[in-house]
Design a protein around this motif. Structure first.
Motif, mmCIF file in Angstrom:
data_model
loop_
_atom_site.group_PDB
_atom_site.id
_atom_site.type_symbol
_atom_site.label_atom_id
_atom_site.label_comp_id
_atom_site.label_asym_id
_atom_site.label_seq_id
_atom_site.Cartn_x
_atom_site.Cartn_y
_atom_site.Cartn_z
ATOM 1 N N GLY A 1 -4.366 -40.427 -50.086
ATOM 2 C CA GLY A 1 -3.145 -40.292 -50.872
ATOM 3 C C GLY A 1 -3.182 -41.161 -52.110
ATOM 4 N N VAL A 2 -3.742 -42.366 -51.984
ATOM 5 C CA VAL A 2 -3.879 -43.256 -53.137
ATOM 6 C C VAL A 2 -4.806 -42.637 -54.176
ATOM 7 N N ALA A 3 -5.886 -42.001 -53.708
ATOM 8 C CA ALA A 3 -6.842 -41.383 -54.622
ATOM 9 C C ALA A 3 -6.216 -40.248 -55.418
ATOM 10 N N THR B 1 -15.182 -53.550 -55.224
ATOM 11 C CA THR B 1 -13.785 -53.424 -55.637
ATOM 12 C C THR B 1 -13.690 -52.406 -56.772
ATOM 13 N N GLY B 2 -12.642 -51.578 -56.737
ATOM 14 C CA GLY B 2 -12.464 -50.605 -57.801
ATOM 15 C C GLY B 2 -11.235 -49.749 -57.598
ATOM 16 N N LYS B 3 -11.089 -48.767 -58.438
ATOM 17 C CA LYS B 3 -9.971 -47.830 -58.374
ATOM 18 C C LYS B 3 -10.416 -46.544 -57.679
ATOM 19 N N LEU B 4 -9.476 -45.909 -56.960
ATOM 20 C CA LEU B 4 -9.773 -44.695 -56.208
ATOM 21 C C LEU B 4 -9.293 -43.456 -56.967
ATOM 22 N N PHE B 5 -10.119 -42.412 -56.925
ATOM 23 C CA PHE B 5 -9.789 -41.149 -57.583
ATOM 24 C C PHE B 5 -10.149 -39.992 -56.660
ATOM 25 N N GLU B 6 -9.406 -38.922 -56.797
ATOM 26 C CA GLU B 6 -9.714 -37.737 -55.987
ATOM 27 C C GLU B 6 -10.953 -37.024 -56.518
ATOM 28 N N VAL B 7 -11.634 -36.330 -55.625
ATOM 29 C CA VAL B 7 -12.666 -35.368 -55.994
ATOM 30 C C VAL B 7 -12.067 -33.997 -55.718
#
Length: 254
Positions: free
Chosen positions: A64-66, A97-103
């Motif tokens: 959900g965060v992604a 460490t990083g930011k999450l994104f959807e594929v």
């Protein structure tokens, strides 16, 4: 290190160790900043350039965060464990460490096929069947082991490759311990005298050398024996180990 213009590379750099550990990891733990939910279990990790592609179950909160705005940070912890059943199996700890994104869903299967070319793993077949792939844009990387801790620049990590023997290390170490006790004994003769008592166990194998764990009643100590030159092929590993065992001096001992 030996004298002269030619220097033996004793061990993989931190970036290569991170790449190798993530490639052979059976999973990891993902925690999201500001989330009260329990940490998510990551089934598979594939590093490509400055990204980490992660496989999680469909009900993982991180998915959900992604799908959000990409502003929430997350931390992926990977534990590099020894293939053999040692008394203490943890070889290193890694934090990305990083930011999450959807594929996008319609791209996940295609991406899985592409990943499988370099990183064959049957878990990729679970995409669309209870598992989802997301992407972490890596912002920092840290590795900690018995030799210390260090941060790895993302650009350096992106350019590194996993060790060429990442897929074979476990089988090789098990074969060495179960079928070649004589070779292990010969190699142990190159240890410092104070470390020649105790149970000698193969701990790590890579293109630069081999590391052993010496287990005594009250301590665990590691000794690394570098090869005279990096090994590029599985067929040359046996020759490199035997050459190391027959070497008469301790010049390469680390």
């Amino acid at each position: 290190m030996p004298n002269g213009s030619t220097q033996t590379i004793a061990a993989p750099c931190d970036a290569e160790q991170i790449q190798t550990a993530c490639r052979r990891a059976t999973g990891g733990t993902l925690s999201v900043d500001g989330s009260d939910a329990a940490c998510d279990s990551v089934t598979m990790i594939h590093l490509f350039e400055g990204d980490a592609f992660l496989l999680l179950s469909d009900d993982a909160p991180a998915i959900g965060v992604a799908h959000g705005d990409g502003e929430t940070s997350a931390v992926l912890e990977v534990i590099d464990t020894a293939p053999l059943q040692l008394r203490e199996r943890v070889r290193s700890l890694i934090w990305l460490t990083g930011k999450l994104f959807e594929v996008p869903a319609d791209m996940q299967r295609e991406l899985a096929v592409e990943i499988a070319g370099d990183h064959p793993d049957e878990r990729l077949l679970d995409i669309g069947h209870g598992y989802t792939m997301i992407r972490m844009a890596i912002e920092s990387a840290v590795i900690a082991s018995t030799s210390g801790a260090g941060a790895v620049p993302v650009e350096t990590l992106a350019c590194a490759e996993p060790d060429v023997f990442w897929a074979f290390e476990g089988d090789w170490l098990a074969h060495l311990e179960s079928d070649h006790a004589d070779l292990v004994h010969q190699l142990a003769r190159r240890f410092p005298p104070a470390l020649r008592t105790g149970r000698v166990r193969p701990l790590r194998l890579d293109r630069f050398g081999i590391t052993f764990r010496i287990e005594t009643a009250d301590s665990d100590d590691d000794v690394r024996l570098p090869f005279s030159r990096p090994v590029a092929r599985v067929a040359d590993l046996s020759a490199a180990l035997h050459a190391l065992a027959m070497h008469p001096s301790l010049d390469h001992l680390m």
